[in-house]
Enzyme design. Structure first.
Site, PDB file in Angstrom:
ATOM      1  N   ARG A  33       0.873  -1.119   0.150  1.00 60.12           N
ATOM      2  CA  ARG A  33       0.038   0.065   0.046  1.00 60.12           C
ATOM      3  C   ARG A  33       0.919   1.325  -0.033  1.00 60.12           C
ATOM      4  O   ARG A  33       1.881   1.358   0.695  1.00 60.12           O
ATOM      5  CB  ARG A  33      -0.901   0.147   1.139  1.00 60.12           C
ATOM      6  N   ASP A  34       0.457   2.273  -0.647  1.00 58.70           N
ATOM      7  CA  ASP A  34       1.350   3.580  -0.986  1.00 58.70           C
ATOM      8  C   ASP A  34       1.135   4.142   0.334  1.00 58.70           C
ATOM      9  O   ASP A  34       0.148   4.432   1.070  1.00 58.70           O
ATOM     10  CB  ASP A  34       0.658   4.256  -2.192  1.00 58.70           C
ATOM     11  N   ILE A  35       2.267   4.815   0.916  1.00 62.43           N
ATOM     12  CA  ILE A  35       2.060   5.486   2.038  1.00 62.43           C
ATOM     13  C   ILE A  35       1.733   6.813   1.987  1.00 62.43           C
ATOM     14  O   ILE A  35       1.402   7.321   3.255  1.00 62.43           O
ATOM     15  CB  ILE A  35       3.783   5.705   2.532  1.00 62.43           C
ATOM     16  N   ASN A  91       4.780   6.126 -14.094  1.00 65.25           N
ATOM     17  CA  ASN A  91       5.383   7.403 -14.428  1.00 65.25           C
ATOM     18  C   ASN A  91       6.705   7.110 -14.485  1.00 65.25           C
ATOM     19  O   ASN A  91       7.539   6.129 -14.251  1.00 65.25           O
ATOM     20  CB  ASN A  91       5.343   8.148 -13.088  1.00 65.25           C
ATOM     21  N   VAL A 100      10.436   7.844  -7.194  1.00 66.02           N
ATOM     22  CA  VAL A 100      11.399   6.652  -6.957  1.00 66.02           C
ATOM     23  C   VAL A 100      11.867   5.867  -8.310  1.00 66.02           C
ATOM     24  O   VAL A 100      10.901   5.377  -9.086  1.00 66.02           O
ATOM     25  CB  VAL A 100      10.506   5.626  -5.970  1.00 66.02           C
ATOM     26  N   HIS A 104       7.502   0.954 -10.992  1.00 67.67           N
ATOM     27  CA  HIS A 104       6.289   0.714 -10.349  1.00 67.67           C
ATOM     28  C   HIS A 104       5.135   0.858 -11.003  1.00 67.67           C
ATOM     29  O   HIS A 104       4.976   2.247 -11.480  1.00 67.67           O
ATOM     30  CB  HIS A 104       6.451   1.200  -8.954  1.00 67.67           C
ATOM     31  N   HIS A 106       1.323   2.209 -10.329  1.00 67.44           N
ATOM     32  CA  HIS A 106       0.455   2.609  -9.284  1.00 67.44           C
ATOM     33  C   HIS A 106      -0.925   1.789  -9.651  1.00 67.44           C
ATOM     34  O   HIS A 106      -1.420   1.907 -10.846  1.00 67.44           O
ATOM     35  CB  HIS A 106       0.074   4.110  -9.327  1.00 67.44           C
TER      36      HIS A 106
HETATM   37  P1  5GP Z   1       6.168   7.810  -8.181  1.00 73.00           P
HETATM   38  O1  5GP Z   1       5.867   9.437  -7.779  1.00 73.00           O
HETATM   39  O2  5GP Z   1       7.653   7.561  -8.371  1.00 73.00           O
HETATM   40  O3  5GP Z   1       5.499   7.386  -9.502  1.00 73.00           O
HETATM   41  O4  5GP Z   1       5.667   6.851  -7.080  1.00 73.00           O
HETATM   42  C1  5GP Z   1       6.291   6.847  -5.849  1.00 73.00           C
HETATM   43  C2  5GP Z   1       5.045   6.430  -4.797  1.00 73.00           C
HETATM   44  O5  5GP Z   1       5.964   5.591  -3.690  1.00 73.00           O
HETATM   45  C3  5GP Z   1       4.411   7.675  -4.346  1.00 73.00           C
HETATM   46  O6  5GP Z   1       3.124   7.429  -4.485  1.00 73.00           O
HETATM   47  C4  5GP Z   1       5.020   7.600  -2.902  1.00 73.00           C
HETATM   48  O7  5GP Z   1       3.828   7.739  -1.769  1.00 73.00           O
HETATM   49  C5  5GP Z   1       5.194   6.023  -2.504  1.00 73.00           C
HETATM   50  N1  5GP Z   1       6.188   6.117  -1.395  1.00 73.00           N
HETATM   51  C6  5GP Z   1       7.413   6.603  -1.153  1.00 73.00           C
HETATM   52  N2  5GP Z   1       7.958   6.261  -0.321  1.00 73.00           N
HETATM   53  C7  5GP Z   1       7.250   5.056   0.179  1.00 73.00           C
HETATM   54  C8  5GP Z   1       7.489   4.294   1.321  1.00 73.00           C
HETATM   55  O8  5GP Z   1       8.642   4.226   2.117  1.00 73.00           O
HETATM   56  N3  5GP Z   1       6.544   3.302   1.498  1.00 73.00           N
HETATM   57  C9  5GP Z   1       5.302   3.422   0.931  1.00 73.00           C
HETATM   58  N4  5GP Z   1       4.466   2.143   1.076  1.00 73.00           N
HETATM   59  N5  5GP Z   1       5.285   3.951  -0.264  1.00 73.00           N
HETATM   60  C10 5GP Z   1       6.122   4.856  -0.436  1.00 73.00           C
END
Ligand code: 5GP
Ligand code: ZN
Length: 118
Positions: A33-35, A91, A100, A104, A106
């Protein structure tokens, strides 16, 4: 762990060094699950292999990347959102909001989702 990147947050989650609410695991992928959830269901689905961006996906990674979508549909079923609908998005790089650099998907659902995304 082969393929792991020491500086990568998601490799650290894969290694168990950073806790996460992991809800799916397969040979090639895990999901948690997203944080910072943007919808009632917001799950991040990652390959076990460290691949930084979509631009770094190779021919040999096709099964791995495909497995992310199989994970998405299985999780959507489990979450009860498969029939009503959900969104899967990946993304790529800064202009698209990638923060990140370990690819991944979403998986977002549980509410109406506008289109186009911002
Ligand atoms: P991006 O912005 O790279 O497409 O998505 C990265 C996602 O990872 C974001 O939605 C962010 O909330 C999530 N995220 C970042 N750090 C953590 C973490 O430590 N744990 C979890 N569960 N999600 C994270
Ligand atoms: Zn990584």
């Amino acid at each position: 762990m082969p393929d792991a990147n020491q500086d990568c947050l998601f490799c650290k989650i894969l290694a168990g060094d950073i806790p996460a609410d992991i809800i799916f695991e397969s040979d090639t992928a895990i999901a948690f699950r997203d944080i910072n959830a943007q919808a009632p269901t917001h799950v991040v689905i990652i390959p076990r292999k460290h691949i930084a961006t979509i631009n770094d996906i190779g021919e040999a990674d096709q099964v791995i990347v495909g497995s992310l979508y199989l994970a998405a549909s299985a999780i959507a079923r489990d979450e009860g959102i498969a029939e009503v609908g959900y969104r899967v998005v990946m993304n790529c790089n800064a202009a698209a909001g990638q923060t990140v650099f370990h690819i991944h998907l979403h998986l977002l659902g549980g509410r109406a989702l506008g289109w186009p995304p911002g």
